[in-house]
Design an enzyme around this catalytic site. Structure first.
Site, short mmCIF file in Angstrom:
data_model
loop_
_atom_site.label_atom_id
_atom_site.label_comp_id
_atom_site.label_asym_id
_atom_site.label_seq_id
_atom_site.Cartn_x
_atom_site.Cartn_y
_atom_site.Cartn_z
N GLU A 51 -6.93 -0.53 -5.42
CA GLU A 51 -8.16 -1.20 -4.99
C GLU A 51 -9.36 -0.26 -4.97
OE1 GLU A 51 -4.79 -3.53 -2.99
OE2 GLU A 51 -5.28 -1.40 -3.26
N PHE A 113 0.79 -9.74 10.29
CA PHE A 113 1.16 -8.94 9.13
C PHE A 113 -0.04 -8.79 8.19
CE2 PHE A 113 2.85 -8.79 4.71
CZ PHE A 113 3.43 -7.53 4.79
N GLN A 114 -0.35 -7.56 7.85
CA GLN A 114 -1.47 -7.19 6.98
C GLN A 114 -2.81 -7.69 7.51
OE1 GLN A 114 -0.52 -8.11 2.82
NE2 GLN A 114 0.41 -6.10 2.61
N LYS A 163 -6.96 -16.90 4.90
CA LYS A 163 -6.22 -17.62 3.87
C LYS A 163 -6.35 -19.14 4.01
CE LYS A 163 -1.83 -17.74 1.37
NZ LYS A 163 -0.48 -17.14 1.23
N MET A 467 -16.20 23.65 -6.78
CA MET A 467 -17.39 23.76 -5.94
C MET A 467 -17.05 24.35 -4.57
SD MET A 467 -20.62 23.50 -5.86
CE MET A 467 -21.34 22.30 -6.99
#
Length: 554
Positions: A51, A113-114, A163, A467
């Site tokens: 993602e 969940f999630q 959802k 760097m």
């Protein structure tokens, strides 16, 4: 027309003329993905490996086109994996709409969940965000999100959709996108008059241009302005391409790794015209020494940036393109030959230099400029290679240099390269990477191969975190704490394992031929460039020092 929330989302995306989405599916967005499947001929979905890669790809798509980039992820870890990409877009004012799924409304706040509080997490790094709890609000929310992402100072907007909202139905009525108004009514005419008088009275004006010039599509207006008033021009990192890099009035980048001509010119000028820039600490160094001989005239669309880091003598709040149009219409060509000669002599006296006895990143970038005729879109990761890319590849057009400026996100460049290549299929698109940054998101090679994107990645491989090592060398008595990578990765085999093409570069004489071959491949190419671990980015201003206190190295 009675539609589900998922169907309404897709129809609203079509309203906004969205043709490409980057993302990764999951349980909370299954209904949305089902509708995307049915609309695949109208909206292309690019499946990334992660993602974060999707968010950077949407960012690169937006920066290279000026359109809104769109990214979608599922709830929980899918949403949190977008956070770095959203923050990157926020810091650099990139128009983006991020769509995340969430658990059903009845399960919100129950540690389901999630489930995470995506709106709460992203509140500080978005222009605005929403959680839609009623399907009747969905269409208007989407339309408003796209408008907010584009109006004024652009930035990312997030829409969190539970959802059950994607399943529920409501009436959908098609609407035309709200036009983003670039009206100049809010620009005070007296402010313009004062600015014009300041410009006319100045003997040594200097222009410092930032990313706002590109965001407002004002590059042509800036060019006319600089030529009319005969003022030298420097650009911030985000402003690269806002003024032609080969133009005689251009002095190079400004700030910590800016050219001596730019830094000394700003220190010696009597009027500093700052256009679409926010006076980053990496630009101004020691604030009370910055442009200390000059009156500062600041033109910006965001009033929050005025007098935030540097006190201005005068400012104009409003759209940069419109403001410059009005100023240009009120000015006659000016003659400042003596000042231009002074700055030109600085450019000639202090050119950018590098060692020419072996393969260096600077040499590769100069050759890349020659081979591509300066017409490539360049993306970068973050580090030494990023600064070299800003210094040694000349950007003559806006939206051709895409880099994480404000957040400094290692791993940004590959995703952005994918987004830019998808948006610009006929352009040569090259990601300039360091070996440390490249490894952060190299899994996106799979994405480039899956879609047969003819992008090129140049890995400036010094086997260290370059760097950070440079700072350790200069400021930490050469204590190289955990910056030596020393992993003998075979990048050619790595590329081939993914289905891409790999090349090794070790000698200067090979560079031009390999670059030409890479462009001719018309598929993903990874080029490993072996450079010295102690090559440094010069010039350099120590953090917090005046910008005319410049270290030039060897």
């Amino acid at each position: 027309m009675l539609l589900t929330g998922a169907q309404i989302l897709i129809e609203c995306l079509k309203e906004q003329n969205v043709d490409t989405i980057f993302g990764f599916p999951g349980g909370a967005v299954l209904n949305i993905y089902d509708e995307l499947y049915k609309s695949s001929k109208e909206i292309r979905h690019i499946l990334t490996s992660h993602e974060q890669g999707a968010s950077h790809a949407a960012d690169g798509y937006a920066r290279s086109t000026g359109k809104v980039g769109v990214v979608i992820a599922t709830s929980g870890p899918g949403a949190t994996n977008l956070v770095t990409g959203i923050a990157t877009a926020y810091m650099d004012s990139v128009p983006m709409v991020a769509i995340t799924g969430n658990v059903p409304v009845s399960l919100l706040g129950r540690d389901s969940f999630q489930e995470v509080d995506t709106a709460g997490i992203t509140m500080p790094i978005t222009k605005h965000n929403y959680i839609v709890k009623d399907v009747k609000d969905l269409a208007d929310t989407i339309r408003e999100a796209f408008y907010i992402a584009q109006e004024g100072r652009p930035g990312p907007v997030l829409i969190d959709i539970p959802k059950d909202i994607t399943i529920n139905k409501t009436e959908y009525i098609k609407a035309e996108p709200k036009v983003v108004d670039r009206s100049l009514d809010e620009i005070d005419s007296t402010s313009l008059d004062v600015a014009i008088e300041l410009i006319k009275a100045s003997k040594k004006p200097f222009i410092y241009a930032g990313g706002g010039v590109i965001l407002s599509e004002a590059a042509d207006n800036l060019l006319k302005f600089a030529e009319t008033i005969q003022a030298p021009v420097t650009c911030s990192l985000m402003g690269q391409g806002g003024f032609p890099g080969e133009h005689p009035l251009y002095t190079g980048m400004v700030g910590m790794h800016g050219s001596k001509a730019s830094n000394i010119g700003i220190t010696h000028c009597d009027l500093l015209v700052v256009i679409g820039a926010r006076f980053s600490d990496r630009v101004i160094g020691k604030a009370d020494s910055f442009a200390k001989r000059a009156k500062v005239l600041h033109i910006d669309i965001d009033p929050a940036e005025v007098n935030k880091n540097i006190k201005t003598y005068h400012h104009i709040i409003g759209d940069i393109k419109g403001a410059l149009e009005k100023i240009n219409n009120s000015l006659e060509p000016m003659d400042r030959e003596e000042w231009i000669t002074e700055v030109t002599e600085l450019k000639q006296k202090y050119p950018l230099k590098y060692k020419d006895t072996c393969l260096t990143a600077q040499y590769v970038l100069e050759k890349l400029y020659e081979v591509t005729n300066g017409e490539a879109i360049i993306t970068t990761e973050v580090g030494q290679h990023q600064m070299w890319a800003a210094q040694f590849y000349k950007y003559n057009h806006p939206r051709t240099f895409l880099s994480s400026g404000g957040l400094g996100t290692m791993g940004y460049g590959f995703g952005a390269c994918i987004g830019a290549q998808v948006a610009n299929p006929d352009k040569v698109v090259v990601n300039i990477a360091g070996d440390g940054s490249f490894r952060m998101n190299l899994n996106e090679i799979a994405t480039a191969v899956r879609y047969n994107l003819p992008l090129i990645v140049l890995v400036m491989n010094n086997h260290v975190l370059g760097m950070v090592r440079q700072w350790q060398n200069l400021f930490y008595e050469e204590r190289y704490s955990y910056t030596t990578l020393d992993r003998d990765i075979d990048y050619v085999k790595l590329a081939e394992a993914f289905g891409a093409v790999g090349y090794n570069l070790t000698e200067k004489e090979e560079v031009e031929e390999v670059l030409k071959k890479a462009i001719e491949e018309k598929r993903p190419v990874i080029i490993n460039c072996e450079i010295d671990k102690d090559d440094k980015v010069w010039p350099m201003v120590a953090p917090g020092a005046p910008i005319d206190n410049i270290m030039v190295g060897e």
